[in-house]
Design a protein around this motif. Structure first.
Motif, PDB file in Angstrom:
ATOM      1  N   ASP A 229       0.829  -1.206   0.000  1.00 26.69           N
ATOM      2  CA  ASP A 229       0.000   0.000   0.000  1.00 26.69           C
ATOM      3  C   ASP A 229       0.863   1.255   0.000  1.00 26.69           C
ATOM      4  OD1 ASP A 229      -2.870  -0.573  -0.026  1.00 26.69           O
ATOM      5  OD2 ASP A 229      -2.519  -1.660   1.835  1.00 26.69           O
ATOM      6  N   LYS A 230       1.933   1.236   0.787  1.00 28.71           N
ATOM      7  CA  LYS A 230       2.808   2.403   0.832  1.00 28.71           C
ATOM      8  C   LYS A 230       3.596   2.554  -0.456  1.00 28.71           C
ATOM      9  CE  LYS A 230       3.329   2.770   5.845  1.00 28.71           C
ATOM     10  NZ  LYS A 230       4.273   2.826   6.986  1.00 28.71           N
ATOM     11  N   VAL A 231       4.128   1.458  -0.988  1.00 30.75           N
ATOM     12  CA  VAL A 231       4.895   1.510  -2.228  1.00 30.75           C
ATOM     13  C   VAL A 231       4.036   2.006  -3.388  1.00 30.75           C
ATOM     14  CG1 VAL A 231       6.035   0.080  -3.983  1.00 30.75           C
ATOM     15  CG2 VAL A 231       6.590  -0.223  -1.560  1.00 30.75           C
ATOM     16  N   CYS A 232       2.777   1.568  -3.426  1.00 32.70           N
ATOM     17  CA  CYS A 232       1.901   1.879  -4.562  1.00 32.70           C
ATOM     18  C   CYS A 232       1.007   3.096  -4.325  1.00 32.70           C
ATOM     19  CB  CYS A 232       1.028   0.669  -4.878  1.00 32.70           C
ATOM     20  SG  CYS A 232       1.980  -0.797  -5.376  1.00 32.70           S
ATOM     21  N   GLY A 233       1.163   3.756  -3.184  1.00 29.90           N
ATOM     22  CA  GLY A 233       0.396   4.966  -2.922  1.00 29.90           C
ATOM     23  C   GLY A 233      -1.059   4.742  -2.612  1.00 29.90           C
ATOM     24  N   THR A 234      -1.407   3.551  -2.125  1.00 26.93           N
ATOM     25  CA  THR A 234      -2.803   3.261  -1.787  1.00 26.93           C
ATOM     26  C   THR A 234      -3.047   3.209  -0.284  1.00 26.93           C
ATOM     27  OG1 THR A 234      -2.348   0.876  -2.015  1.00 26.93           O
ATOM     28  CG2 THR A 234      -3.259   2.022  -3.933  1.00 26.93           C
ATOM     29  N   ASP A 235      -2.045   3.589   0.496  1.00 26.80           N
ATOM     30  CA  ASP A 235      -2.197   3.571   1.952  1.00 26.80           C
ATOM     31  C   ASP A 235      -2.875   4.852   2.409  1.00 26.80           C
ATOM     32  OD1 ASP A 235      -1.335   4.030   4.868  1.00 26.80           O
ATOM     33  OD2 ASP A 235      -0.689   1.972   4.492  1.00 26.80           O
ATOM     34  N   ARG A 236      -3.980   4.708   3.135  1.00 32.13           N
ATOM     35  CA  ARG A 236      -4.752   5.866   3.589  1.00 32.13           C
ATOM     36  C   ARG A 236      -4.736   6.004   5.103  1.00 32.13           C
ATOM     37  NH1 ARG A 236     -10.213   7.851   0.543  1.00 32.13           N
ATOM     38  NH2 ARG A 236     -10.689   9.649   1.877  1.00 32.13           N
ATOM     39  N   GLY A 237      -3.933   5.198   5.764  1.00 30.84           N
ATOM     40  CA  GLY A 237      -3.838   5.329   7.212  1.00 30.84           C
ATOM     41  C   GLY A 237      -4.933   4.601   7.949  1.00 30.84           C
ATOM     42  N   TRP A 238      -5.444   5.233   9.008  1.00 35.61           N
ATOM     43  CA  TRP A 238      -6.343   4.563   9.931  1.00 35.61           C
ATOM     44  C   TRP A 238      -7.704   5.225   9.993  1.00 35.61           C
ATOM     45  CZ3 TRP A 238      -2.069   5.883  13.855  1.00 35.61           C
ATOM     46  CH2 TRP A 238      -0.959   5.052  13.648  1.00 35.61           C
ATOM     47  N   ALA A 239      -8.679   4.468  10.441  1.00 33.56           N
ATOM     48  CA  ALA A 239      -9.993   5.017  10.750  1.00 33.56           C
ATOM     49  C   ALA A 239      -9.917   5.670  12.130  1.00 33.56           C
ATOM     50  CB  ALA A 239     -11.044   3.909  10.738  1.00 33.56           C
ATOM     51  N   ALA A 240     -10.068   6.973  12.171  1.00 31.25           N
ATOM     52  CA  ALA A 240      -9.824   7.719  13.410  1.00 31.25           C
ATOM     53  C   ALA A 240     -10.734   7.275  14.545  1.00 31.25           C
ATOM     54  CB  ALA A 240      -9.997   9.222  13.149  1.00 31.25           C
ATOM     55  N   GLU A 241     -11.987   6.933  14.234  1.00 29.40           N
ATOM     56  CA  GLU A 241     -12.917   6.593  15.304  1.00 29.40           C
ATOM     57  C   GLU A 241     -12.567   5.288  15.995  1.00 29.40           C
ATOM     58  OE1 GLU A 241     -14.850   4.882  11.561  1.00 29.40           O
ATOM     59  OE2 GLU A 241     -13.569   6.562  12.129  1.00 29.40           O
ATOM     60  N   LEU A 242     -11.751   4.464  15.355  1.00 26.33           N
ATOM     61  CA  LEU A 242     -11.305   3.234  15.994  1.00 26.33           C
ATOM     62  C   LEU A 242     -10.094   3.458  16.879  1.00 26.33           C
ATOM     63  CD1 LEU A 242     -13.248   2.041  13.868  1.00 26.33           C
ATOM     64  CD2 LEU A 242     -11.660   0.128  13.631  1.00 26.33           C
ATOM     65  N   LEU A 243      -9.499   4.658  16.791  1.00 27.46           N
ATOM     66  CA  LEU A 243      -8.351   5.030  17.621  1.00 27.46           C
ATOM     67  C   LEU A 243      -8.657   6.353  18.297  1.00 27.46           C
ATOM     68  CD1 LEU A 243      -5.217   4.201  15.454  1.00 27.46           C
ATOM     69  CD2 LEU A 243      -5.859   3.161  17.603  1.00 27.46           C
ATOM     70  N   PRO A 244      -9.322   6.324  19.433  1.00 28.81           N
ATOM     71  CA  PRO A 244      -9.757   7.567  20.070  1.00 28.81           C
ATOM     72  C   PRO A 244      -8.631   8.414  20.638  1.00 28.81           C
ATOM     73  CG  PRO A 244     -10.189   5.692  21.493  1.00 28.81           C
ATOM     74  CD  PRO A 244      -9.741   5.138  20.186  1.00 28.81           C
ATOM     75  N   ASP A 245      -7.421   7.892  20.709  1.00 27.03           N
ATOM     76  CA  ASP A 245      -6.285   8.629  21.227  1.00 27.03           C
ATOM     77  C   ASP A 245      -5.807   9.627  20.167  1.00 27.03           C
ATOM     78  OD1 ASP A 245      -3.698   9.498  21.945  1.00 27.03           O
ATOM     79  OD2 ASP A 245      -3.412   7.739  23.203  1.00 27.03           O
ATOM     80  N   ARG A 246      -6.080  10.911  20.353  1.00 26.72           N
ATOM     81  CA  ARG A 246      -5.779  11.919  19.344  1.00 26.72           C
ATOM     82  C   ARG A 246      -4.300  11.972  19.021  1.00 26.72           C
ATOM     83  NH1 ARG A 246      -4.431  17.374  19.171  1.00 26.72           N
ATOM     84  NH2 ARG A 246      -5.280  18.515  17.374  1.00 26.72           N
ATOM     85  N   ASP A 247      -3.442  11.898  20.042  1.00 28.55           N
ATOM     86  CA  ASP A 247      -1.999  11.984  19.801  1.00 28.55           C
ATOM     87  C   ASP A 247      -1.525  10.807  18.940  1.00 28.55           C
ATOM     88  OD1 ASP A 247      -1.789  14.278  21.288  1.00 28.55           O
ATOM     89  OD2 ASP A 247      -1.342  13.211  23.165  1.00 28.55           O
ATOM     90  N   ALA A 248      -2.094   9.634  19.153  1.00 29.67           N
ATOM     91  CA  ALA A 248      -1.707   8.477  18.360  1.00 29.67           C
ATOM     92  C   ALA A 248      -2.133   8.669  16.911  1.00 29.67           C
ATOM     93  CB  ALA A 248      -2.340   7.214  18.944  1.00 29.67           C
ATOM     94  N   ILE A 249      -3.340   9.210  16.703  1.00 33.47           N
ATOM     95  CA  ILE A 249      -3.854   9.397  15.361  1.00 33.47           C
ATOM     96  C   ILE A 249      -2.970  10.379  14.585  1.00 33.47           C
ATOM     97  CG2 ILE A 249      -5.785  10.266  14.010  1.00 33.47           C
ATOM     98  CD1 ILE A 249      -7.590   9.326  16.348  1.00 33.47           C
ATOM     99  N   LEU A 250      -2.530  11.427  15.248  1.00 36.74           N
ATOM    100  CA  LEU A 250      -1.768  12.469  14.565  1.00 36.74           C
ATOM    101  C   LEU A 250      -0.377  12.003  14.155  1.00 36.74           C
ATOM    102  CD1 LEU A 250      -2.706  15.614  16.676  1.00 36.74           C
ATOM    103  CD2 LEU A 250      -3.522  14.994  14.406  1.00 36.74           C
ATOM    104  N   THR A 251       0.086  10.904  14.707  1.00 41.21           N
ATOM    105  CA  THR A 251       1.436  10.446  14.388  1.00 41.21           C
ATOM    106  C   THR A 251       1.476   9.400  13.295  1.00 41.21           C
ATOM    107  OG1 THR A 251       1.369   8.737  16.096  1.00 41.21           O
ATOM    108  CG2 THR A 251       2.270  10.886  16.719  1.00 41.21           C
ATOM    109  N   HIS A 252       0.318   9.048  12.719  1.00 44.86           N
ATOM    110  CA  HIS A 252       0.330   7.943  11.749  1.00 44.86           C
ATOM    111  C   HIS A 252       0.747   8.402  10.376  1.00 44.86           C
ATOM    112  CE1 HIS A 252      -3.468   9.451  10.105  1.00 44.86           C
ATOM    113  NE2 HIS A 252      -3.339   8.589   9.121  1.00 44.86           N
TER     114      HIS A 252
END
Length: 252
Positions: A229-252
């Motif tokens: 996904d990263k090599v081909c540009g299809t990586d979109r990261g995470w679903a924010a609502e599944l990770l309620p920790d704001r600091d963790a979300i901002l570092t992805h």
């Protein structure tokens, strides 16, 4: 010969089905207990789960055939590259490497076949069966159209003929495959935010990563790793609502 192959296919089908009910059932129970709001609304949950189980049982039968054939080729004829017994020191060093090889090859195969299945005509004819689960539940991991199930059933049985692997390592690969397939579809994150935001989450796919695939379709195609996904540009990261920790979300 034919009777042996038939019994092996039926036996492997039963094993795949039991494994599916055990793992998916355990995660479904955890979801209802820990995250009852995850997944489809209650009004359509029962119908969706019944559909997912039905397609999954068809998939189990399809997975059981090549697995049974490979099992007979190994156990009765010694035709595969599966080995048992205690390896030498160098052999023990190869055991974890073989697991990584199998996972990476499987992930590569899965990424490209999965991405191909999102071509409009193939999606409509085949892959739409899996995406009919909106959102998916723990029972959806094997909810495939028969053609998709067949494509997924062939690789590991084929690999055992060409890539040496200890029988214990092969069992580990199958366990990881089942665990990831189910845990990626449950709609809640089993790993702590610190893991997902750290080195583990930068490499591995988890529920919060795959959740976006079922929302947006054109991203996050992998099974185990984020590599392709990263090599081909299809990586979109995470679903924010599944990770309620704001600091963790901002570092992805």
């Amino acid at each position: 010969m034919i009777a042996t192959l038939l019994l092996a296919a039926l036996g492997m089908t039963a094993i795949v089905a039991v494994r599916y009910f055990a793992v998916s059932g355990a995660f479904a129970a955890l979801t209802l207990r820990l995250h009852p709001d995850a997944g489809p609304v209650a009004a359509k949950r029962g119908a969706q789960v019944r559909r997912e189980i039905g397609w999954s049982l068809v998939s189990a039968a399809i997975y059981g055939v090549p697995a049974g054939l490979a099992g007979v080729a190994w156990h009765d004829y010694g035709l595969t590259a599966i080995y048992s017994g205690a390896p030498s020191l160098a052999g023990w060093l190869y055991v974890p490497l073989s697991v990584l090889i199998y996972l990476f090859v499987h992930d590569t195969y899965f990424y490209w076949t999965h991405r191909w299945m999102h071509r409009p005509r193939v999606f409509a004819a085949v892959h739409a069966t899996h995406h009919a689960s909106r959102p998916p539940t723990a029972w959806a991991a094997m909810s495939f159209h028969p053609w998709e199930a067949l494509s997924g059933a062939l690789l590991i049985p084929a690999l055992v003929f060409v890539v040496p692997i200890h029988i214990g390592a092969l069992m580990l690969v199958l366990t990881i495959m089942t665990f990831n397939g189910v845990s990626n579809h449950i709609g809640w994150e089993i790993y702590p935010p610190s893991w997902v935001a750290g080195a583990w989450g930068r490499v591995m796919i988890t529920a919060s990563h795959h959740h976006l695939h079922h929302r947006h379709y054109r991203c996050n195609y992998g099974l185990y790793f984020r590599f392709w996904d990263k090599v081909c540009g299809t990586d979109r990261g995470w679903a924010a609502e599944l990770l309620p920790d704001r600091d963790a979300i901002l570092t992805h």
